[in-house]
Design a protein around this motif. Sequence first.
Motif, short mmCIF file in Angstrom:
data_model
loop_
_atom_site.label_atom_id
_atom_site.label_comp_id
_atom_site.label_asym_id
_atom_site.label_seq_id
_atom_site.Cartn_x
_atom_site.Cartn_y
_atom_site.Cartn_z
N GLY A 125 0.83 -1.19 0.00
CA GLY A 125 0.00 0.00 0.00
C GLY A 125 0.86 1.25 0.00
O GLY A 125 2.06 1.21 -0.32
N ASN A 126 0.28 2.37 0.39
CA ASN A 126 1.00 3.64 0.37
C ASN A 126 1.68 3.90 1.71
O ASN A 126 1.03 3.92 2.76
N VAL A 127 2.99 4.09 1.65
CA VAL A 127 3.75 4.52 2.82
C VAL A 127 3.73 6.05 2.82
O VAL A 127 4.13 6.69 1.84
N ILE A 128 3.22 6.64 3.90
CA ILE A 128 3.09 8.09 3.99
C ILE A 128 4.27 8.66 4.77
O ILE A 128 4.55 8.22 5.89
N VAL A 129 4.94 9.64 4.18
CA VAL A 129 6.02 10.34 4.86
C VAL A 129 5.63 11.80 5.00
O VAL A 129 5.40 12.48 3.99
N GLU A 130 5.51 12.27 6.24
CA GLU A 130 5.21 13.68 6.51
C GLU A 130 6.49 14.37 6.98
O GLU A 130 7.09 13.96 7.98
N ILE A 131 6.91 15.39 6.24
CA ILE A 131 8.18 16.06 6.50
C ILE A 131 7.93 17.55 6.74
O ILE A 131 7.24 18.21 5.95
N TRP A 132 8.50 18.06 7.82
CA TRP A 132 8.52 19.50 8.06
C TRP A 132 9.82 20.03 7.45
O TRP A 132 10.92 19.62 7.84
N ALA A 133 9.69 20.93 6.46
CA ALA A 133 10.87 21.39 5.74
C ALA A 133 10.71 22.85 5.33
O ALA A 133 9.62 23.43 5.41
N SER A 165 8.14 14.96 12.21
CA SER A 165 8.26 14.29 10.92
C SER A 165 8.16 12.78 11.15
O SER A 165 8.74 12.24 12.10
N VAL A 166 7.42 12.10 10.26
CA VAL A 166 7.06 10.72 10.56
C VAL A 166 6.90 9.92 9.28
O VAL A 166 6.54 10.46 8.22
N LEU A 167 7.17 8.63 9.36
CA LEU A 167 6.94 7.66 8.28
C LEU A 167 5.89 6.68 8.77
O LEU A 167 6.06 6.08 9.84
N ARG A 168 4.81 6.52 8.00
CA ARG A 168 3.74 5.61 8.41
C ARG A 168 3.57 4.50 7.40
O ARG A 168 3.35 4.76 6.21
N LEU A 169 3.63 3.26 7.88
CA LEU A 169 3.37 2.12 7.01
C LEU A 169 1.87 1.96 6.81
O LEU A 169 1.07 2.44 7.63
N PRO A 170 1.45 1.27 5.76
CA PRO A 170 0.01 1.05 5.56
C PRO A 170 -0.60 0.33 6.76
O PRO A 170 0.03 -0.55 7.36
#
Length: 748
Positions: A479-487, A578-583
């Motif tokens: 599925g989609n791995v979501i990466v939220e980055i503060w940049a 900032s976080v990486l989320r697996l499906p």
Amino acid sequence: MGGHRVLDWPIFGALIIGLVAFGIIISGVTAFAQTTLRDVSGSSQAIREAARSIGISNRTRIAPVEVCETTLGSTLSFDLENTGSEPLHSPSDWDLIAWYGTSSGLQVTRLTYANSATAAAGEWIITDILAPGGNSPNVGRGIVDPGERVRITTAFATSIWASSSNKIRISTPGGATADIDISGSNPCGFYLHNSITTPTANTLASIDLPASAFYPSQTTLYNYDTDVDAQSGIMIEKGGSDQDESNTARYQNWQTAALSADLELQGTVSLNLWAAMENFSTSSTGTLTAYLRDYNGSSYTEIASSTLAAGPWDAEATGTFVDTTLDFNNLDYTLVSGNQLEIKVIVPNTSDENMWLAYDTESYPVKVQFPLVRDLYAHGEQRKVATSTYYELLTSFHDSGYYLHNNPTPPIASTTAQASLGITLTYPGASTLLDYDGDLDTGPGRTIAKGGSGPAETDISQQQNWLSPVLFSDTLINGNVIVEIWAAAQGFSSTSTGELKLYLRDYNGSTYTEIASTTITASAWDSAASGTWVKKAGEISVSNYTVADGNQLELKITVGDGSSGGMMIAYDTSGYRSVLRLPDTNEPNPTGRPATLSADSGNTVARVRPTENGGRLLFPLAGYASITDGTWDVSYRVWTGNSGDTVAEIHADMDVTIRTASGDVRATLGSDVAQTSDIAATGWQTKTATFTPAHYNIVDQIDYLQIDLFADVTGSESSSTQLKFMLDDKTVDLTNWTRIRNIAFLRN
């Protein structure tokens, strides 16, 4: 913590695993009986891979049921829960491999399933299949349906010794895998020992003995004070005065190692002792007093004391040590990281005689047990139980995921740029963003220069990578791995184009395999001209990729050629998480589901519920034995009106009950409790209160803790009588959430 030997034997384990695999292949055992050890090409492994290809392993999952204490010895029992959507069956086709230490060395054993009532050495059996929540056995059934638990008993030829490396791995033909912790480590307490290693001989008396999280491994009770008497265990002479007793014959004390994190003691803490009167008298009255103390390396602070007197001590005339418990009630104390917890025991003059204590053996596992302190957060997600709908109380307050950290974490000072930082499930705890690359620039966060060549880039100025901890089981990503980055663009430019390239890789300890990648591009990164950090999200699409047990997941970031210049990254603070989320690992809505609940008395003096779900919140009690008498800190996010509005005299409070799975009220812990002061019309605000419940023993593992929110109008009812509650509002700081902190649970 101080404790037993930690056994580190990957090379030995790998050798034994290889021999086991070779024997299995040569023997021609049928496909379903073959082991699924990594590096073994067996039918069970082939079935698992085939299962993944058709999606079965997505639906077949098992998980160990968390407990506080794993009792060591030659026979071990534990529960597994079917957390998937497919039933589990054919236990004879499951693989169980155990890695463990013993008094004679290190062992790796493949256990054989036995369809019998008892297990012989080298065998495992199913003793029960339990209904959801671990409730009553489903007698006579051989299938573990989704939500049910299976209780497994394993038998070994010799007693297992405590070690952080001990584990049992279970694999099913459907692809479900779980690792069972049999280290003997207790996350809810400390065992009292005679030395930092397992006792193997008699010793002289000694003070400042160790206490650790590891279960005792010795079967023999030795004499721990040969200079005092010839009896096994120790003797404490009567006449001890108080916590400051200095006569070493009249007290015994144990101390943990320096704590690696703060330890919260809430509610009831218990000390379990095995004690007897001198010469095992069955007619004498005995008295023990125990103290919990906080030691900072130079001085002691008494936390609590407890005294137990019994006449006669051995009322059942057993002629041996008696199992007894001293409780320390209504605690609200935190030992800070670096300090030590001390347990000190004396025998006061009120005792008829001196007393003997037994400890540090499998039969006499003396321990101090403390509750697990949980914070519960009110969420907008809903669940239905029986005929009613409730909002959920969850122990998590934000989305689950792998948060990007600096080293050390939480950050305490600026650092130079570092490769291979960590990503963990731990929510960032720091409030200040520090400089993570002081050797490259002087600004906060981490600057990455434009021009990185891709996932293989090694120039620390042109890339940053983060690695997860070593995975303890195969992890399927689909599925989609979501990466939220503060940049931000360099200099916090509001006109610069930004381009971040994100690479997801699989690291096996020596080489990397690229799983997938994506690019986040914005023609004006800070299009709102905020002049600060901006959060962007990227989706990395992954199709049925398995990161193998023992590997690590890596996120690597470079700055693409489409960027106007270098980019700055912020992470590892509560403000820039900032976080990486697996499906399938995040909450249903990544931004939360804010829910506003409205209660209105209709211009009358009354105590009323919100109309939405009656203001009911629910938390499942599966896995817990009791709720102790610690003080809860309650926060309400509320609104009565905006500044200048005329409102009634109104406050918030709650009812606390235990609800059964059938919807009935089993017990009431409190009514009209946790009352706030009157709430003024100043817009949304946070009001606080406290509540201390009586100790409650949980009757059924499928019961729930229920919180009902109320608005209580006590006067000026002709004015506005509306009170609103906000749940799950992730736009405000965590301290402003509707939540209950410091609920002290004892685990099963």
